[in-house]
Design an enzyme around this catalytic site. Structure first.
Site, PDB file in Angstrom:
ATOM      1  N   CYS A  48      34.877  -5.865  15.082  1.00 56.91           N
ATOM      2  CA  CYS A  48      34.770  -4.502  14.496  1.00 56.91           C
ATOM      3  C   CYS A  48      33.782  -3.703  15.556  1.00 56.91           C
ATOM      4  O   CYS A  48      33.057  -4.283  16.266  1.00 56.91           O
ATOM      5  CB  CYS A  48      34.249  -4.444  13.081  1.00 56.91           C
ATOM      6  SG  CYS A  48      33.751  -2.946  12.464  1.00 56.91           S
ATOM      7  N   HIS A  49      33.822  -2.458  15.818  1.00 54.46           N
ATOM      8  CA  HIS A  49      32.997  -1.684  16.532  1.00 54.46           C
ATOM      9  C   HIS A  49      31.383  -2.023  16.140  1.00 54.46           C
ATOM     10  O   HIS A  49      30.673  -2.069  16.979  1.00 54.46           O
ATOM     11  CB  HIS A  49      33.205  -0.163  16.553  1.00 54.46           C
ATOM     12  CG  HIS A  49      32.959   0.482  17.721  1.00 54.46           C
ATOM     13  ND1 HIS A  49      33.832   1.403  18.497  1.00 54.46           N
ATOM     14  CD2 HIS A  49      31.789   0.216  18.623  1.00 54.46           C
ATOM     15  CE1 HIS A  49      33.285   1.317  19.684  1.00 54.46           C
ATOM     16  NE2 HIS A  49      32.148   0.928  19.775  1.00 54.46           N
ATOM     17  N   THR A  50      31.306  -2.356  14.782  1.00 53.75           N
ATOM     18  CA  THR A  50      29.832  -2.522  14.457  1.00 53.75           C
ATOM     19  C   THR A  50      29.318  -3.707  15.228  1.00 53.75           C
ATOM     20  O   THR A  50      27.977  -3.792  15.630  1.00 53.75           O
ATOM     21  CB  THR A  50      29.539  -2.704  13.080  1.00 53.75           C
ATOM     22  OG1 THR A  50      30.089  -1.713  12.323  1.00 53.75           O
ATOM     23  CG2 THR A  50      28.132  -2.558  12.689  1.00 53.75           C
ATOM     24  N   HIS A  70      31.900 -10.269  11.607  1.00 51.05           N
ATOM     25  CA  HIS A  70      31.610  -9.892  10.105  1.00 51.05           C
ATOM     26  C   HIS A  70      33.029  -9.694   9.487  1.00 51.05           C
ATOM     27  O   HIS A  70      32.920  -9.597   8.421  1.00 51.05           O
ATOM     28  CB  HIS A  70      30.726  -9.039   9.992  1.00 51.05           C
ATOM     29  CG  HIS A  70      31.009  -7.583  10.438  1.00 51.05           C
ATOM     30  ND1 HIS A  70      30.918  -7.327  11.677  1.00 51.05           N
ATOM     31  CD2 HIS A  70      31.651  -6.531   9.828  1.00 51.05           C
ATOM     32  CE1 HIS A  70      31.208  -6.122  11.918  1.00 51.05           C
ATOM     33  NE2 HIS A  70      31.957  -5.741  10.851  1.00 51.05           N
ATOM     34  N   GLU A  71      34.241  -9.601  10.188  1.00 49.44           N
ATOM     35  CA  GLU A  71      35.208  -9.563   9.819  1.00 49.44           C
ATOM     36  C   GLU A  71      36.192 -10.595   9.901  1.00 49.44           C
ATOM     37  O   GLU A  71      36.438 -11.139  11.085  1.00 49.44           O
ATOM     38  CB  GLU A  71      35.998  -8.426  10.505  1.00 49.44           C
ATOM     39  CG  GLU A  71      36.850  -7.244   9.907  1.00 49.44           C
ATOM     40  CD  GLU A  71      37.414  -6.206  10.641  1.00 49.44           C
ATOM     41  OE1 GLU A  71      36.942  -4.934  10.295  1.00 49.44           O
ATOM     42  OE2 GLU A  71      38.446  -6.439  11.581  1.00 49.44           O
ATOM     43  N   CYS A 100      25.326  -8.963  -6.002  1.00 48.85           N
ATOM     44  CA  CYS A 100      24.493  -9.883  -6.860  1.00 48.85           C
ATOM     45  C   CYS A 100      25.042 -10.156  -8.162  1.00 48.85           C
ATOM     46  O   CYS A 100      24.831 -10.881  -8.768  1.00 48.85           O
ATOM     47  CB  CYS A 100      23.094  -9.853  -6.677  1.00 48.85           C
ATOM     48  SG  CYS A 100      22.329  -8.431  -7.881  1.00 48.85           S
ATOM     49  N   CYS A 103      21.469  -6.560 -10.244  1.00 51.03           N
ATOM     50  CA  CYS A 103      20.863  -5.299 -10.270  1.00 51.03           C
ATOM     51  C   CYS A 103      21.428  -4.024 -10.496  1.00 51.03           C
ATOM     52  O   CYS A 103      22.646  -3.967 -10.881  1.00 51.03           O
ATOM     53  CB  CYS A 103      20.471  -5.411  -8.758  1.00 51.03           C
ATOM     54  SG  CYS A 103      21.998  -4.655  -7.556  1.00 51.03           S
ATOM     55  N   CYS A 106      24.563  -3.150  -8.765  1.00 55.59           N
ATOM     56  CA  CYS A 106      25.776  -3.790  -9.071  1.00 55.59           C
ATOM     57  C   CYS A 106      26.305  -3.390 -10.457  1.00 55.59           C
ATOM     58  O   CYS A 106      27.497  -3.299 -10.740  1.00 55.59           O
ATOM     59  CB  CYS A 106      25.538  -5.404  -8.768  1.00 55.59           C
ATOM     60  SG  CYS A 106      25.423  -5.744  -7.495  1.00 55.59           S
ATOM     61  N   CYS A 114      23.939  -2.886  -3.407  1.00 51.42           N
ATOM     62  CA  CYS A 114      23.404  -4.066  -4.157  1.00 51.42           C
ATOM     63  C   CYS A 114      21.835  -4.452  -3.635  1.00 51.42           C
ATOM     64  O   CYS A 114      21.606  -4.208  -2.307  1.00 51.42           O
ATOM     65  CB  CYS A 114      23.986  -5.400  -3.872  1.00 51.42           C
ATOM     66  SG  CYS A 114      23.351  -6.813  -4.582  1.00 51.42           S
ATOM     67  N   ARG A 118      22.399  -5.811  -0.035  1.00 47.28           N
ATOM     68  CA  ARG A 118      23.015  -4.862   0.713  1.00 47.28           C
ATOM     69  C   ARG A 118      22.860  -5.100   2.543  1.00 47.28           C
ATOM     70  O   ARG A 118      22.018  -5.630   2.662  1.00 47.28           O
ATOM     71  CB  ARG A 118      22.409  -3.473   0.417  1.00 47.28           C
ATOM     72  CG  ARG A 118      20.912  -3.423   0.976  1.00 47.28           C
ATOM     73  CD  ARG A 118      20.490  -1.710   0.818  1.00 47.28           C
ATOM     74  NE  ARG A 118      20.330  -1.480  -0.663  1.00 47.28           N
ATOM     75  CZ  ARG A 118      19.836  -0.328  -0.934  1.00 47.28           C
ATOM     76  NH1 ARG A 118      19.505   0.498  -0.137  1.00 47.28           N
ATOM     77  NH2 ARG A 118      19.931   0.163  -2.346  1.00 47.28           N
ATOM     78  N   CYS A 178      36.445  -5.959   6.530  1.00 47.28           N
ATOM     79  CA  CYS A 178      35.422  -4.876   6.899  1.00 47.28           C
ATOM     80  C   CYS A 178      36.243  -3.609   6.996  1.00 47.28           C
ATOM     81  O   CYS A 178      36.532  -2.988   6.245  1.00 47.28           O
ATOM     82  CB  CYS A 178      34.620  -5.058   7.951  1.00 47.28           C
ATOM     83  SG  CYS A 178      33.749  -3.739   8.403  1.00 47.28           S
ATOM     84  N   ARG A 373      43.046  -3.538  16.188  1.00 52.96           N
ATOM     85  CA  ARG A 373      42.301  -4.835  15.897  1.00 52.96           C
ATOM     86  C   ARG A 373      42.930  -6.144  16.672  1.00 52.96           C
ATOM     87  O   ARG A 373      44.074  -6.255  16.849  1.00 52.96           O
ATOM     88  CB  ARG A 373      42.185  -5.295  14.180  1.00 52.96           C
ATOM     89  CG  ARG A 373      41.262  -4.473  13.463  1.00 52.96           C
ATOM     90  CD  ARG A 373      40.027  -4.498  14.013  1.00 52.96           C
ATOM     91  NE  ARG A 373      38.621  -4.195  13.076  1.00 52.96           N
ATOM     92  CZ  ARG A 373      38.086  -3.109  13.330  1.00 52.96           C
ATOM     93  NH1 ARG A 373      38.408  -2.472  14.444  1.00 52.96           N
ATOM     94  NH2 ARG A 373      37.110  -2.663  12.586  1.00 52.96           N
TER      95      ARG A 373
END
Ligand SMILES: NC(=O)c1ccc[n+]([C@@H]2O[C@H](COP(=O)([O-])OP(=O)(O)OC[C@H]3O[C@@H](n4cnc5c(N)ncnc54)[C@H](O)[C@@H]3O)[C@@H](O)[C@H]2O)c1
Ligand SMILES: [Zn+2]
Ligand SMILES: [Zn+2]
Length: 380
Positions: A48-50, A70-71, A100, A103, A106, A114, A118, A178, A373
């Protein structure tokens, strides 16, 4: 219990030793999961670009060595103390922002931010003990977004894992963890265009085209795609984009061009580039009185958003979102169901596939703006 439960697992991971330098596949040691953590075997991951932004580290805090990614989609290998809702063998999607369940966020219907889990782009360790679960000859390697999926095994907080149907094909639904959910949710959950409305999407990568897909599903009558790369235009037609604007073709701000095309502005706009000027254009191109702009792209950490306050006073709304406002554990299974029920086409986002050993090719494709992708298969 799996045979490796409680043991350190030696496996391959793609290490980013330095900003902007190709990843190196190395043997790492992955420690067992601690309280409320889960160790998973990654089956497929994508870029992903992040990941790219934090690997380049031009406008972001550099933190190296690091395992990005993360994807992804994987299978539970073992669970730490206190994890009761996941078992060995469960199919899961790791998500960069967690839930979680306890909180105020959530418990709120309006937020997925969260308090405990988060998104935190600058943390390279696990929450439990402030340490990494990855090491090479005793040297700790930083985590990324609590997921670090560019590794055959990774350790994730159980609140950042979504259990999904074992029938869902992991080599496809991995991209729902993601980009696709983010773009889709940004439109359906945050921008909320009405049937027949006009929607502008800035940035026609996977996230932007998922936002366009959301606009199509919501019944938008016009979907205007804005991108600097004309290569994107043909692809974007498959996602319901009806008109294109390349800011390079105009010698005035693109928001003026869009306002002229739409008799005063679009009803909704979604920004999916991370470029600060695009964010401002995305806000200034919405119609006064009712227009809503949603920021999705991750900006340079020092970027400042500037617009004349009168633009806001004129009854425009500016919003932003992570992960399309979906709560990962509560809501993501419904996005997977949308794919399984053929309401959402995931295949058209997948333009490349490479084995893990060729992971750097995925970076090259994204840097060149080629395709959407690229699925990285951990089992060569
Ligand atoms: N908020 C979230 O939860 C979230 C989640 C995932 C990704 N993101 C962010 O979304 C953005 C898009 O991610 P992606 O994976 O689709 O990236 P991508 O690289 O696949 O696509 C980005 C597109 O934007 C275009 N673009 C770049 N600068 C532009 C400009 N100034 N004007 C017009 N077009 C421009 C590029 O040509 C490209 O087509 C990134 O900033 C990423 O970090 C945010
Ligand atoms: Zn992402
Ligand atoms: Zn929470």
């Amino acid at each position: 219990m799996s045979a490796t439960s409680g043991l350190v697992i030696p496996c391959k991971a793609a290490i980013a030793w330095e900003a902007g330098k190709p990843l190196v596949i190395e043997q790492v040691e992955v420690a067992p999961p601690q309280t409320m953590e889960v160790r998973i075997k990654i089956k497929y991951t994508s870029l992903c670009h992040t990941d790219l932004y934090f690997w380049e580290a031009k406008g972001q805090t550099p933190l190296f060595p690091r395992i990005f990614g993360h994807e992804a989609a994987g299978v539970v290998e073992s669970v730490g103390e206190g994890v009761s809702d996941l078992q060995v063998g469960d199919h899961v999607l790791p998500v960069f922002t967690g839930e979680c369940g306890d909180c105020r966020h959530c418990k709120s219907e309006e937020s997925n931010m969260c308090d405990l889990l988060r998104i935190n782009t600058d943390r390279g360790v696990m929450l439990n003990d402030g340490k990494s679960r990855f090491s090479i000859n005793g040297t700790p390697i930083n985590h990324f977004l609590g997921t670090s999926t560019f590794s055959e095994y990774t350790v994730v907080h159980s609140g950042c894992l979504t259990k999904i149907s074992p029938l869902a094909p992991l080599d496809k639904v991995c991209i729902l963890s993601c980009g696709i959910s983010t773009g889709l949710g940004a439109t359906l959950n945050v921008a909320k265009p009405k049937k027949g409305s006009t929607v502008a999407v800035f940035g026609l990568g996977a996230v932007g085209l998922a936002a366009a897909e959301g606009a199509r599903i919501a019944g938008a009558s016009r979907i205007i795609g804005i991108d600097l790369s004309p290569k994107r235009y043909e692809e974007a037609k498959k996602f319901g984009v009806t008109e294109f604007v390349n800011p390079k073709d105009h010698d005035r701000p693109v928001q003026e061009v869009i306002a002229e095309m739409t008799n005063g502005g679009v009803d909704r706009s979604i920004e999916c580039t991370g470029n600060i000027n695009c964010m401002i254009s995305a806000f200034e191109c919405v119609h006064d009185g009712w227009g809503v702009a949603v920021l999705v792209g991750v900006p340079n950490k020092d970027a400042v958003f500037m617009t004349k306050p009168i633009n806001v006073l004129n009854e425009r709304t500016l919003k932003g979102t992570f992960f399309g406002n979906y709560k990962p554990r509560t809501d993501l299974p419904s996005v997977v169901d949308m794919y399984m029920n053929k309401k959402l086409e995931v295949e058209k986002f997948i333009t490349h596939r490479v084995p893990f050993s060729d992971i750097n090719k995925a970076f090259e494709y994204m840097l060149k703006g080629e395709g959407l992708r690229c699925i990285i298969s951990m089992e060569e």
